[in-house]
Motif scaffolding. Structure first.
Motif, PDB file in Angstrom:
ATOM      1  N   ARG A  14       7.839   2.538  12.969  1.00 22.14           N
ATOM      2  CA  ARG A  14       7.758   2.802  14.186  1.00 22.14           C
ATOM      3  C   ARG A  14       7.230   1.875  15.063  1.00 22.14           C
ATOM      4  O   ARG A  14       7.520   1.334  16.106  1.00 22.14           O
ATOM      5  CB  ARG A  14       6.803   3.960  14.445  1.00 22.14           C
ATOM      6  N   GLY A  15       6.583   0.746  14.311  1.00 21.74           N
ATOM      7  CA  GLY A  15       6.011  -0.472  15.142  1.00 21.74           C
ATOM      8  C   GLY A  15       6.831  -1.577  14.648  1.00 21.74           C
ATOM      9  O   GLY A  15       7.473  -1.700  13.612  1.00 21.74           O
ATOM     10  N   ALA A  16       6.555  -2.651  15.523  1.00 23.18           N
ATOM     11  CA  ALA A  16       7.171  -4.001  15.220  1.00 23.18           C
ATOM     12  C   ALA A  16       6.290  -4.879  14.179  1.00 23.18           C
ATOM     13  O   ALA A  16       6.896  -5.657  13.669  1.00 23.18           O
ATOM     14  CB  ALA A  16       7.141  -4.765  16.441  1.00 23.18           C
ATOM     15  N   ILE A  17       4.963  -4.325  14.019  1.00 22.74           N
ATOM     16  CA  ILE A  17       4.317  -4.727  13.067  1.00 22.74           C
ATOM     17  C   ILE A  17       3.891  -3.648  11.905  1.00 22.74           C
ATOM     18  O   ILE A  17       3.492  -2.539  12.605  1.00 22.74           O
ATOM     19  CB  ILE A  17       2.781  -5.640  13.480  1.00 22.74           C
ATOM     20  N   LEU A  18       3.814  -4.038  11.000  1.00 23.69           N
ATOM     21  CA  LEU A  18       3.423  -3.262   9.681  1.00 23.69           C
ATOM     22  C   LEU A  18       2.064  -3.661   9.252  1.00 23.69           C
ATOM     23  O   LEU A  18       1.929  -4.501   8.622  1.00 23.69           O
ATOM     24  CB  LEU A  18       4.332  -2.852   8.559  1.00 23.69           C
ATOM     25  N   HIS A  19       0.928  -2.797   9.485  1.00 23.60           N
ATOM     26  CA  HIS A  19      -0.336  -3.011   9.148  1.00 23.60           C
ATOM     27  C   HIS A  19      -0.476  -2.688   7.605  1.00 23.60           C
ATOM     28  O   HIS A  19      -0.085  -1.758   7.445  1.00 23.60           O
ATOM     29  CB  HIS A  19      -1.348  -2.511  10.057  1.00 23.60           C
ATOM     30  N   PHE A  20      -1.361  -3.448   7.003  1.00 26.79           N
ATOM     31  CA  PHE A  20      -1.916  -3.209   5.622  1.00 26.79           C
ATOM     32  C   PHE A  20      -3.271  -2.892   5.509  1.00 26.79           C
ATOM     33  O   PHE A  20      -3.927  -3.768   5.986  1.00 26.79           O
ATOM     34  CB  PHE A  20      -1.260  -4.194   4.662  1.00 26.79           C
ATOM     35  N   SER A  21      -3.738  -1.924   4.859  1.00 31.66           N
ATOM     36  CA  SER A  21      -5.341  -1.863   4.780  1.00 31.66           C
ATOM     37  C   SER A  21      -5.627  -1.506   3.209  1.00 31.66           C
ATOM     38  O   SER A  21      -5.033  -0.658   2.820  1.00 31.66           O
ATOM     39  CB  SER A  21      -5.609  -0.612   5.920  1.00 31.66           C
ATOM     40  N   CYS A  22      -7.127  -1.753   3.382  1.00 26.78           N
ATOM     41  CA  CYS A  22      -7.515  -1.205   2.203  1.00 26.78           C
ATOM     42  C   CYS A  22      -9.150  -1.305   2.190  1.00 26.78           C
ATOM     43  O   CYS A  22      -9.614  -1.846   3.282  1.00 26.78           O
ATOM     44  CB  CYS A  22      -7.408  -1.923   0.811  1.00 26.78           C
ATOM     45  N   ALA A  23     -10.087  -0.765   1.515  1.00 30.89           N
ATOM     46  CA  ALA A  23     -11.483  -0.971   1.738  1.00 30.89           C
ATOM     47  C   ALA A  23     -11.846  -2.486   1.396  1.00 30.89           C
ATOM     48  O   ALA A  23     -11.320  -3.123   0.755  1.00 30.89           O
ATOM     49  CB  ALA A  23     -12.387  -0.148   0.806  1.00 30.89           C
ATOM     50  N   LYS A  24     -13.269  -2.791   2.112  1.00 25.25           N
ATOM     51  CA  LYS A  24     -13.731  -4.020   1.821  1.00 25.25           C
ATOM     52  C   LYS A  24     -14.150  -4.061   0.618  1.00 25.25           C
ATOM     53  O   LYS A  24     -14.360  -3.137  -0.048  1.00 25.25           O
ATOM     54  CB  LYS A  24     -14.541  -4.371   2.854  1.00 25.25           C
ATOM     55  N   GLU A  25     -14.432  -5.241   0.023  1.00 26.07           N
ATOM     56  CA  GLU A  25     -15.162  -5.560  -1.294  1.00 26.07           C
ATOM     57  C   GLU A  25     -14.836  -5.029  -2.580  1.00 26.07           C
ATOM     58  O   GLU A  25     -15.366  -4.925  -3.255  1.00 26.07           O
ATOM     59  CB  GLU A  25     -16.673  -4.927  -1.122  1.00 26.07           C
ATOM     60  N   THR A  26     -13.440  -5.076  -2.566  1.00 30.04           N
ATOM     61  CA  THR A  26     -12.668  -4.645  -3.672  1.00 30.04           C
ATOM     62  C   THR A  26     -11.464  -5.541  -4.169  1.00 30.04           C
ATOM     63  O   THR A  26     -10.371  -5.319  -3.213  1.00 30.04           O
ATOM     64  CB  THR A  26     -12.207  -3.259  -3.989  1.00 30.04           C
ATOM     65  N   LEU A  27     -11.623  -6.515  -4.854  1.00 33.58           N
ATOM     66  CA  LEU A  27     -10.732  -7.563  -5.166  1.00 33.58           C
ATOM     67  C   LEU A  27      -9.236  -7.048  -5.612  1.00 33.58           C
ATOM     68  O   LEU A  27      -8.264  -7.299  -5.294  1.00 33.58           O
ATOM     69  CB  LEU A  27     -11.276  -8.660  -6.150  1.00 33.58           C
ATOM     70  N   GLU A  28      -9.463  -5.881  -6.562  1.00 35.13           N
ATOM     71  CA  GLU A  28      -8.196  -5.237  -6.972  1.00 35.13           C
ATOM     72  C   GLU A  28      -7.222  -4.533  -5.953  1.00 35.13           C
ATOM     73  O   GLU A  28      -6.201  -4.808  -6.034  1.00 35.13           O
ATOM     74  CB  GLU A  28      -8.950  -4.047  -8.197  1.00 35.13           C
ATOM     75  N   ASP A  29      -8.109  -3.685  -4.984  1.00 33.06           N
ATOM     76  CA  ASP A  29      -7.317  -3.117  -3.832  1.00 33.06           C
ATOM     77  C   ASP A  29      -6.755  -4.216  -3.013  1.00 33.06           C
ATOM     78  O   ASP A  29      -5.587  -4.098  -2.818  1.00 33.06           O
ATOM     79  CB  ASP A  29      -8.179  -2.157  -3.093  1.00 33.06           C
ATOM     80  N   LEU A  30      -7.643  -5.242  -2.889  1.00 35.33           N
ATOM     81  CA  LEU A  30      -7.045  -6.230  -1.878  1.00 35.33           C
ATOM     82  C   LEU A  30      -5.936  -6.868  -2.603  1.00 35.33           C
ATOM     83  O   LEU A  30      -4.853  -7.388  -1.846  1.00 35.33           O
ATOM     84  CB  LEU A  30      -8.174  -7.099  -1.415  1.00 35.33           C
ATOM     85  N   THR A  31      -5.866  -7.201  -3.945  1.00 33.18           N
ATOM     86  CA  THR A  31      -4.655  -7.988  -4.523  1.00 33.18           C
ATOM     87  C   THR A  31      -3.609  -7.030  -4.344  1.00 33.18           C
ATOM     88  O   THR A  31      -2.330  -7.361  -4.101  1.00 33.18           O
ATOM     89  CB  THR A  31      -5.056  -8.155  -5.956  1.00 33.18           C
ATOM     90  N   ASN A  32      -3.690  -5.795  -4.728  1.00 39.39           N
ATOM     91  CA  ASN A  32      -2.506  -4.807  -4.754  1.00 39.39           C
ATOM     92  C   ASN A  32      -1.934  -4.842  -3.385  1.00 39.39           C
ATOM     93  O   ASN A  32      -0.850  -4.867  -3.056  1.00 39.39           O
ATOM     94  CB  ASN A  32      -3.025  -3.397  -5.222  1.00 39.39           C
ATOM     95  N   VAL A  33      -2.971  -4.622  -2.045  1.00 41.51           N
ATOM     96  CA  VAL A  33      -2.459  -4.312  -0.812  1.00 41.51           C
ATOM     97  C   VAL A  33      -1.648  -5.908  -0.460  1.00 41.51           C
ATOM     98  O   VAL A  33      -0.612  -5.954   0.251  1.00 41.51           O
ATOM     99  CB  VAL A  33      -3.714  -4.239   0.012  1.00 41.51           C
ATOM    100  N   GLU A  34      -2.237  -7.122  -0.826  1.00 34.38           N
ATOM    101  CA  GLU A  34      -1.821  -8.324  -0.332  1.00 34.38           C
ATOM    102  C   GLU A  34      -0.188  -8.540  -1.132  1.00 34.38           C
ATOM    103  O   GLU A  34       0.602  -9.135  -0.647  1.00 34.38           O
ATOM    104  CB  GLU A  34      -2.518  -9.414  -0.618  1.00 34.38           C
ATOM    105  N   TYR A  35      -0.192  -8.075  -2.225  1.00 35.71           N
ATOM    106  CA  TYR A  35       0.986  -8.021  -3.063  1.00 35.71           C
ATOM    107  C   TYR A  35       2.314  -7.323  -2.345  1.00 35.71           C
ATOM    108  O   TYR A  35       3.159  -7.747  -1.909  1.00 35.71           O
ATOM    109  CB  TYR A  35       0.878  -7.666  -4.634  1.00 35.71           C
ATOM    110  N   LEU A  36       1.757  -6.018  -1.981  1.00 38.03           N
ATOM    111  CA  LEU A  36       2.575  -5.195  -1.259  1.00 38.03           C
ATOM    112  C   LEU A  36       2.986  -5.823  -0.050  1.00 38.03           C
ATOM    113  O   LEU A  36       4.340  -5.953   0.529  1.00 38.03           O
ATOM    114  CB  LEU A  36       2.079  -3.858  -1.011  1.00 38.03           C
ATOM    115  N   ARG A  37       2.287  -6.499   0.837  1.00 33.95           N
ATOM    116  CA  ARG A  37       2.352  -7.215   1.907  1.00 33.95           C
ATOM    117  C   ARG A  37       3.360  -8.289   1.785  1.00 33.95           C
ATOM    118  O   ARG A  37       4.258  -8.513   2.407  1.00 33.95           O
ATOM    119  CB  ARG A  37       1.169  -7.746   2.737  1.00 33.95           C
ATOM    120  N   ASP A  38       3.085  -9.193   0.861  1.00 33.20           N
ATOM    121  CA  ASP A  38       3.947 -10.137   0.429  1.00 33.20           C
ATOM    122  C   ASP A  38       5.449  -9.704   0.170  1.00 33.20           C
ATOM    123  O   ASP A  38       6.290 -10.389   0.820  1.00 33.20           O
ATOM    124  CB  ASP A  38       3.463 -10.639  -1.099  1.00 33.20           C
TER     125      ASP A  38
END
Lengths: 380, 123
Positions: A165-189
């Motif tokens: 729906r949006g021109a930008i796809l946002h990606f989100s996870c909780a702060k302070e968790t490297l594991e979740d951030l890595t998974n989300v950044e991989y998906l965003r990649d």
């Protein structure tokens, strides 16, 4: 299928870190295993591939059945969110991924679904990237791996792009968790590589203006991937804005995934597909005829609050904070066992197709957040 | 059935995740003690940053590094998410969108994660 050893690369930690993998060790104990691996055969991979695709279709049929017949009573989903769940199903809101967990008796060819991590599956980066680099390091030739996760993600985002729906796809996870951030950044990649404009925002930083969810720059959020459980979102202050959002933001995974990430689905699947070869008998009430079974909270994560019974005597249990919503009782499966421990197989479905597996290993026959990740190869 | 990945996996973002979470080195610590003037919007006035971004964090592990990562984003909101080190005059200036973002209510998601300390909230 068996565990085999390799002479460990003394630089294994820095080798992993060089590709962006930072959580290979948790509390001083390796989570990633570099010096042994599972060797499987082509026919094992074929069986898992076929079963995963079949179970995914069965899960979709089960969602259709539950929504059509309003069989929500066992799921303990807050009633106010159910219209959103139904709307997300009828709108065919995009889903990108899920991971089935299997027990596998390779000798007898018995592959059984233990559960489906349909909402917030993790270990995607280590499955798709880290174990592929591991294989190329130790086995550059004459081997294969059941792993096309990276290509499948890019392909799936490419197919989903026109429906965002949006021109930008946002990606989100909780702060302070490297594991979740890595998974989300991989998906965003992978979304970036599919030509999608993206932004990262932590779940705590999502804003509500009174008429729209917004990011930190005030940009409306219309499509957002979140690595944050729906059952938590539904309890939190902004939940009411999800259902009243004039923009009807697309949440990925969609809210209908609440039905599949809930272990009540195990009993529903057994009702709809009794005696299916890849299902274990599962019930909402403790059945008298089951002597060996596992009692699982319908909402639990990472193996928390599991009780395992043999001859109706509890032989293992795990601690945790789940269980108040109720339990399911699932027949005890035989987990593959090696000298190194008990293992289960995680099988990924991305964009409607099975595309890769991982092995998780534990000292006891319950997989938890402390369970080790074991890479694999297919030997030709 | 597509089992095998290609040999040409390309990552455009991911290695920066680990880099952003690396512990700040001595040089960075030294620099953080210098006077710093910042603004979060090009139409806002510069004001001096009054705090040290790497301090005052109660979480463990990589928290400090993540705070650095966030320090250069706009941390608007009247809900405890504005970074006190950045003066309110330097947040939005005449930019209406950023002013609206600053006024948006924040913190309505994430309460469950904040109440538990785990390495992942996935499954």
């Amino acid at each position: 299928m068996q565990v085999k050893k390799v002479r460990i690369d003394p630089q294994w930690q820095s080798r992993l870190e060089s590709i962006g993998y930072g959580y290979h060790t948790l509390d001083g104990i390796p989570y990633w295993i570099d010096d042994y691996y599972y060797e499987i055969r082509n026919r094992d991979a074929d069986l898992i591939y076929k079963a995963t695709n079949e179970l995914w279709q069965m899960c979709l049929d089960a969602v259709e059945y539950i929504i059509k017949n309003k069989q929500y009573q066992h799921f303990h989903i807050p009633p106010f969110i159910i219209p959103h769940l139904e709307r997300s199903w009828h709108n065919d809101d995009p889903s990108i991924y899920g991971r089935f967990d299997f027990s596998y008796d390779a000798i007898n060819g018995k592959l059984k679904m233990l559960e489906f991590n349909a909402d917030t599956p993790t270990s995607l980066f280590e499955t798709g990237i880290v174990q592929w680099y591991w294989k190329n390091h130790y086995f550059p030739e004459l081997t294969d791996q059941f792993n096309s996760i990276h290509e499948q993600l890019i392909k799936s985002w490419t197919e989903l792009k026109p429906y965002l729906r949006g021109a930008i796809l946002h990606f989100s996870c909780a702060k302070e968790t490297l594991e979740d951030l890595t998974n989300v950044e991989y998906l965003r990649d992978t979304a970036l590589q599919a030509g999608i404009d993206t932004k990262l925002i932590y779940i705590n930083d999502i804003g509500w203006t009174g008429s729209s969810f917004v990011d930190l720059e005030g940009e409306p959020i219309l499509s957002i991937f979140k690595l944050y459980p729906w059952e938590w979102m539904a309890q939190e202050e902004f939940a009411v804005h999800i259902i009243n959002d004039p923009n009807e933001a697309q949440w990925i995974e969609p809210s209908w995934k609440m039905l599949l990430s809930n272990k009540a689905i195990l009993s529903i699947l057994w009702e709809l597909f009794p005696n299916h070869p890849h299902l274990l008998p599962a019930y909402f009430d403790e059945p008298a005829h089951l002597k060996h079974f596992v009692k699982k909270p319908i909402l639990s994560r990472e193996g928390a609050n599991i009780e395992m019974y043999y001859d109706k005597q509890m032989i293992y249990h795990t601690e945790g904070e789940y269980g108040e919503e109720g339990y399911v009782y699932q027949e005890l499966a035989n987990l593959h066992r090696e000298d190194t421990g008990f293992s289960i197989i995680g099988s990924w479905v991305i964009g409607q197709e099975a595309c890769g597996i991982s092995f998780r290993e534990s000292d006891m026959p319950i997989t938890t957040d402390k369970s080790r990740f074991i890479p694999h190869i297919i030997r030709h | 059935m597509r089992k095998t990945a290609t040999n040409s996996i390309k990552l455009v973002l991911i290695t920066s995740v680990l880099a952003s979470c690396a512990p700040p080195n001595d040089k960075e610590n030294a620099e953080s003690k210098q006077r710093v003037f910042m603004r979060a919007d090009s139409t806002a006035a510069y004001t001096e940053v009054t705090g040290n971004y790497t301090q005052g964090h109660s979480g463990g592990g990589m928290g400090s590094a993540l705070l650095w990562f966030m320090a250069f984003r706009h941390l608007g909101g009247g809900f405890g998410y504005a970074n006190n080190s950045l003066h309110p005059q330097s947040v939005a200036g005449t930019n209406a969108a950023k002013a609206a973002a600053y006024q948006a209510q924040r913190g309505g998601f994430g309460r469950n994660a904040a109440s538990t300390t785990r390495s992942s909230y996935g499954s």
